[in-house]
Design a protein around this motif. Structure first.
Motif, PDB file in Angstrom:
ATOM      1  N   GLY A  37       0.778  -1.377   0.021  1.00 43.19           N
ATOM      2  CA  GLY A  37       0.002  -0.148   0.105  1.00 43.19           C
ATOM      3  C   GLY A  37       0.833   1.187  -0.118  1.00 43.19           C
ATOM      4  O   GLY A  37       0.254   2.366  -0.335  1.00 43.19           O
ATOM      5  N   ALA A  38       2.187   1.108   0.274  1.00 44.08           N
ATOM      6  CA  ALA A  38       3.020   2.451   0.368  1.00 44.08           C
ATOM      7  C   ALA A  38       3.470   2.501  -1.139  1.00 44.08           C
ATOM      8  O   ALA A  38       3.757   1.780  -1.842  1.00 44.08           O
ATOM      9  N   SER A  39       3.562   3.963  -1.283  1.00 38.18           N
ATOM     10  CA  SER A  39       3.830   4.417  -2.648  1.00 38.18           C
ATOM     11  C   SER A  39       4.469   5.846  -2.438  1.00 38.18           C
ATOM     12  O   SER A  39       4.037   6.591  -1.732  1.00 38.18           O
ATOM     13  N   GLN A  40       5.520   6.040  -3.506  1.00 43.42           N
ATOM     14  CA  GLN A  40       6.277   7.190  -3.468  1.00 43.42           C
ATOM     15  C   GLN A  40       5.537   8.426  -4.446  1.00 43.42           C
ATOM     16  O   GLN A  40       5.359   7.876  -5.539  1.00 43.42           O
ATOM     17  N   SER A  47       2.797   8.131   0.277  1.00 46.93           N
ATOM     18  CA  SER A  47       1.298   7.885   0.466  1.00 46.93           C
ATOM     19  C   SER A  47       1.085   6.473   0.941  1.00 46.93           C
ATOM     20  O   SER A  47       1.785   5.558   0.465  1.00 46.93           O
ATOM     21  N   TYR A  48      -0.068   6.176   1.228  1.00 49.52           N
ATOM     22  CA  TYR A  48      -0.598   4.947   1.842  1.00 49.52           C
ATOM     23  C   TYR A  48      -1.907   4.635   1.341  1.00 49.52           C
ATOM     24  O   TYR A  48      -2.976   5.354   1.932  1.00 49.52           O
ATOM     25  N   SER A  49      -1.929   3.581   0.658  1.00 51.79           N
ATOM     26  CA  SER A  49      -3.443   3.165   0.185  1.00 51.79           C
ATOM     27  C   SER A  49      -4.005   1.858   1.076  1.00 51.79           C
ATOM     28  O   SER A  49      -3.172   1.031   1.447  1.00 51.79           O
ATOM     29  N   VAL A  50      -5.114   1.973   1.453  1.00 52.45           N
ATOM     30  CA  VAL A  50      -5.909   0.706   2.094  1.00 52.45           C
ATOM     31  C   VAL A  50      -7.071   0.211   1.101  1.00 52.45           C
ATOM     32  O   VAL A  50      -8.146  -0.047   1.937  1.00 52.45           O
ATOM     33  N   THR A  51      -6.866   0.276   0.020  1.00 53.56           N
ATOM     34  CA  THR A  51      -8.021  -0.404  -0.802  1.00 53.56           C
ATOM     35  C   THR A  51      -7.986  -1.893  -0.852  1.00 53.56           C
ATOM     36  O   THR A  51      -7.082  -2.346  -0.304  1.00 53.56           O
ATOM     37  N   LYS A  52      -9.211  -2.234  -1.503  1.00 54.15           N
ATOM     38  CA  LYS A  52      -9.158  -3.838  -1.309  1.00 54.15           C
ATOM     39  C   LYS A  52      -8.037  -4.694  -1.702  1.00 54.15           C
ATOM     40  O   LYS A  52      -7.833  -5.646  -1.152  1.00 54.15           O
ATOM     41  N   PRO A  53      -7.508  -4.342  -3.009  1.00 47.34           N
ATOM     42  CA  PRO A  53      -6.306  -5.065  -3.686  1.00 47.34           C
ATOM     43  C   PRO A  53      -5.190  -4.837  -2.748  1.00 47.34           C
ATOM     44  O   PRO A  53      -4.441  -5.995  -2.468  1.00 47.34           O
ATOM     45  N   VAL A  54      -4.885  -4.099  -1.938  1.00 54.28           N
ATOM     46  CA  VAL A  54      -3.842  -3.989  -0.798  1.00 54.28           C
ATOM     47  C   VAL A  54      -4.290  -4.774   0.171  1.00 54.28           C
ATOM     48  O   VAL A  54      -3.252  -5.612   0.779  1.00 54.28           O
ATOM     49  N   LEU A  55      -5.433  -4.599   0.814  1.00 52.78           N
ATOM     50  CA  LEU A  55      -5.824  -5.383   2.133  1.00 52.78           C
ATOM     51  C   LEU A  55      -5.729  -6.834   1.646  1.00 52.78           C
ATOM     52  O   LEU A  55      -5.392  -7.695   2.747  1.00 52.78           O
ATOM     53  N   GLU A  56      -6.036  -7.295   0.587  1.00 53.42           N
ATOM     54  CA  GLU A  56      -6.074  -8.714   0.291  1.00 53.42           C
ATOM     55  C   GLU A  56      -4.619  -9.351   0.172  1.00 53.42           C
ATOM     56  O   GLU A  56      -4.607 -10.632   0.317  1.00 53.42           O
ATOM     57  N   LYS A  57      -3.554  -8.362  -0.062  1.00 54.22           N
ATOM     58  CA  LYS A  57      -2.252  -8.862   0.048  1.00 54.22           C
ATOM     59  C   LYS A  57      -1.697  -8.993   1.240  1.00 54.22           C
ATOM     60  O   LYS A  57      -0.559  -9.487   1.836  1.00 54.22           O
ATOM     61  N   ALA A 220      -2.951   4.300 -12.609  1.00 53.59           N
ATOM     62  CA  ALA A 220      -3.591   3.055 -12.847  1.00 53.59           C
ATOM     63  C   ALA A 220      -3.051   1.940 -12.146  1.00 53.59           C
ATOM     64  O   ALA A 220      -3.509   1.110 -11.747  1.00 53.59           O
ATOM     65  N   GLU A 221      -1.717   1.944 -11.864  1.00 48.75           N
ATOM     66  CA  GLU A 221      -1.074   1.066 -11.118  1.00 48.75           C
ATOM     67  C   GLU A 221      -1.425   0.925  -9.785  1.00 48.75           C
ATOM     68  O   GLU A 221      -1.374  -0.056  -9.010  1.00 48.75           O
ATOM     69  N   ARG A 222      -1.494   2.188  -9.427  1.00 51.62           N
ATOM     70  CA  ARG A 222      -2.128   2.265  -7.679  1.00 51.62           C
ATOM     71  C   ARG A 222      -3.724   1.579  -7.865  1.00 51.62           C
ATOM     72  O   ARG A 222      -3.445   0.885  -6.669  1.00 51.62           O
ATOM     73  N   LEU A 224      -4.746  -0.577  -9.320  1.00 48.49           N
ATOM     74  CA  LEU A 224      -4.627  -2.169  -9.646  1.00 48.49           C
ATOM     75  C   LEU A 224      -3.829  -2.665  -8.398  1.00 48.49           C
ATOM     76  O   LEU A 224      -4.140  -3.850  -8.085  1.00 48.49           O
ATOM     77  N   GLY A 225      -3.334  -1.760  -7.633  1.00 52.08           N
ATOM     78  CA  GLY A 225      -2.502  -2.486  -6.447  1.00 52.08           C
ATOM     79  C   GLY A 225      -1.287  -2.900  -6.456  1.00 52.08           C
ATOM     80  O   GLY A 225      -0.784  -3.982  -5.876  1.00 52.08           O
ATOM     81  N   VAL A 226      -0.410  -2.628  -7.631  1.00 49.55           N
ATOM     82  CA  VAL A 226       1.114  -3.042  -7.969  1.00 49.55           C
ATOM     83  C   VAL A 226       1.897  -1.628  -7.707  1.00 49.55           C
ATOM     84  O   VAL A 226       1.574  -0.657  -7.719  1.00 49.55           O
ATOM     85  N   PRO A 227       3.269  -2.089  -7.438  1.00 50.00           N
ATOM     86  CA  PRO A 227       4.185  -1.059  -7.155  1.00 50.00           C
ATOM     87  C   PRO A 227       4.402   0.099  -8.340  1.00 50.00           C
ATOM     88  O   PRO A 227       4.174  -0.428  -9.259  1.00 50.00           O
ATOM     89  N   PRO A 228       4.660   1.199  -8.008  1.00 47.61           N
ATOM     90  CA  PRO A 228       4.820   2.117  -9.072  1.00 47.61           C
ATOM     91  C   PRO A 228       5.903   1.909  -9.869  1.00 47.61           C
ATOM     92  O   PRO A 228       7.045   1.276  -9.599  1.00 47.61           O
ATOM     93  N   GLY A 229       5.452   1.849 -11.359  1.00 46.95           N
ATOM     94  CA  GLY A 229       6.582   1.408 -12.406  1.00 46.95           C
ATOM     95  C   GLY A 229       6.788   0.149 -12.741  1.00 46.95           C
ATOM     96  O   GLY A 229       7.792  -0.124 -13.506  1.00 46.95           O
ATOM     97  N   SER A 230       6.128  -0.601 -12.178  1.00 51.04           N
ATOM     98  CA  SER A 230       6.039  -2.284 -12.295  1.00 51.04           C
ATOM     99  C   SER A 230       5.300  -2.589 -13.725  1.00 51.04           C
ATOM    100  O   SER A 230       5.644  -3.725 -14.031  1.00 51.04           O
TER     101      SER A 230
END
Length: 255
Positions: A37-40, A47-57, A220-222, A224-230
């Motif tokens: 959930g952490a991103s630069q 920033s820190y996200s607590v969306t469903k894709p993040v919590l599922e991980k 879009a990456e955020r 989807l719940g994947v790291p930035p630039g991935s």
């Protein structure tokens, strides 16, 4: 009581509130210490996200409990009850508000509740859908415009590749669900009956349409719940294929 909830109250002097994003960020960033959930940000802040894709991980039990709590609460607040107001009137009917001048695009919208957006046919969603019945002597008719928004973009942009693909019954959402799942396999759900089909629904809104409607790669990456630039390579390939749509976007922005 979950030990994490006890630790939260000891740390912050207040009860953990799963309905509050701030409370969830404190729980998973400070108490749980999850890195998911952490991103630069571009300005160097984090920033820190607590969306469903993040919590599922996140493997901690409190994450699963928050997700389990959110599912019925979302249905309750969206379709049944909000701010002390019951959507079902004494006559047993819904009387939604139809907005003709509320959206930027000019389309019709509906609220309290939205009759344009019924819950998916999950076990919980079916409980809501079963409450909707046609009057005696009438039937509900369900119709769907096949990829209507994608076709609208293709016509406006006149992207030759996209137009030809749609004539050939090309499913752009499934195509990119497959591509992104190969680039980042963790996008596939471990619990879904059909992981690729479930991912298609997410890719449709958080990747394909997000990019078509002007979202940046990081956004879009955020979602989807994947790291930035991935997904940089996939992002570049998307716009190489749909270069006509990209040119149309730039023309619209220049107006």
């Amino acid at each position: 009581k979950d030990p994490s909830v006890v630790l939260y109250k000891n740390e912050f002097g207040a009860d953990f509130n799963p309905a509050s994003d701030q409370s969830c960020v404190r729980m998973f960033r400070v108490i749980v210490g999850a890195r998911e959930g952490a991103s630069q940000n571009r300005d160097g802040t984090q920033s820190y996200s607590v969306t469903k894709p993040v919590l599922e991980k996140i493997k901690e039990p409190i994450a699963a409990k928050v997700l389990a709590w959110r599912a019925p609460q979302k249905l309750l607040s969206t379709y049944i009850w909000r701010d002390g107001h019951k959507f079902v009137y004494p006559d047993g009917k819904l009387h939604p508000v139809l907005n003709t001048l509320a959206t930027v695009t000019g389309r019709l919208s509906s609220e309290e509740p939205s009759e344009q957006n019924l819950p998916k046919r999950s076990d919980l969603g079916k409980e809501v859908r079963r409450q909707l019945r046609a009057p005696r002597g009438y039937l509900f008719c369900s119709v769907d415009y096949g990829q209507i928004e994608a076709r609208g973009i293709a016509m406006a942009a006149r992207d030759k590749v996209f137009v030809r693909a749609l004539w050939e019954d090309y499913d752009v959402h499934m195509e990119w669900a497959v591509r992104l799942s190969k680039a980042w396999p963790e996008l596939l759900s471990r619990t879904a009956k059909d992981p690729l089909k479930k991912l298609r629904q997410k890719v449709k809104s958080d990747w394909v349409f997000a990019l078509f409607f002007g979202a940046a790669q990081g956004t879009a990456e955020r979602h989807l719940g994947v790291p930035p630039g991935s997904l940089s390579a996939e992002y570049e390939e998307f716009w190489r294929i749909f270069s006509g749509v990209r040119e149309w976007q730039e023309q619209q922005q220049a107006l």
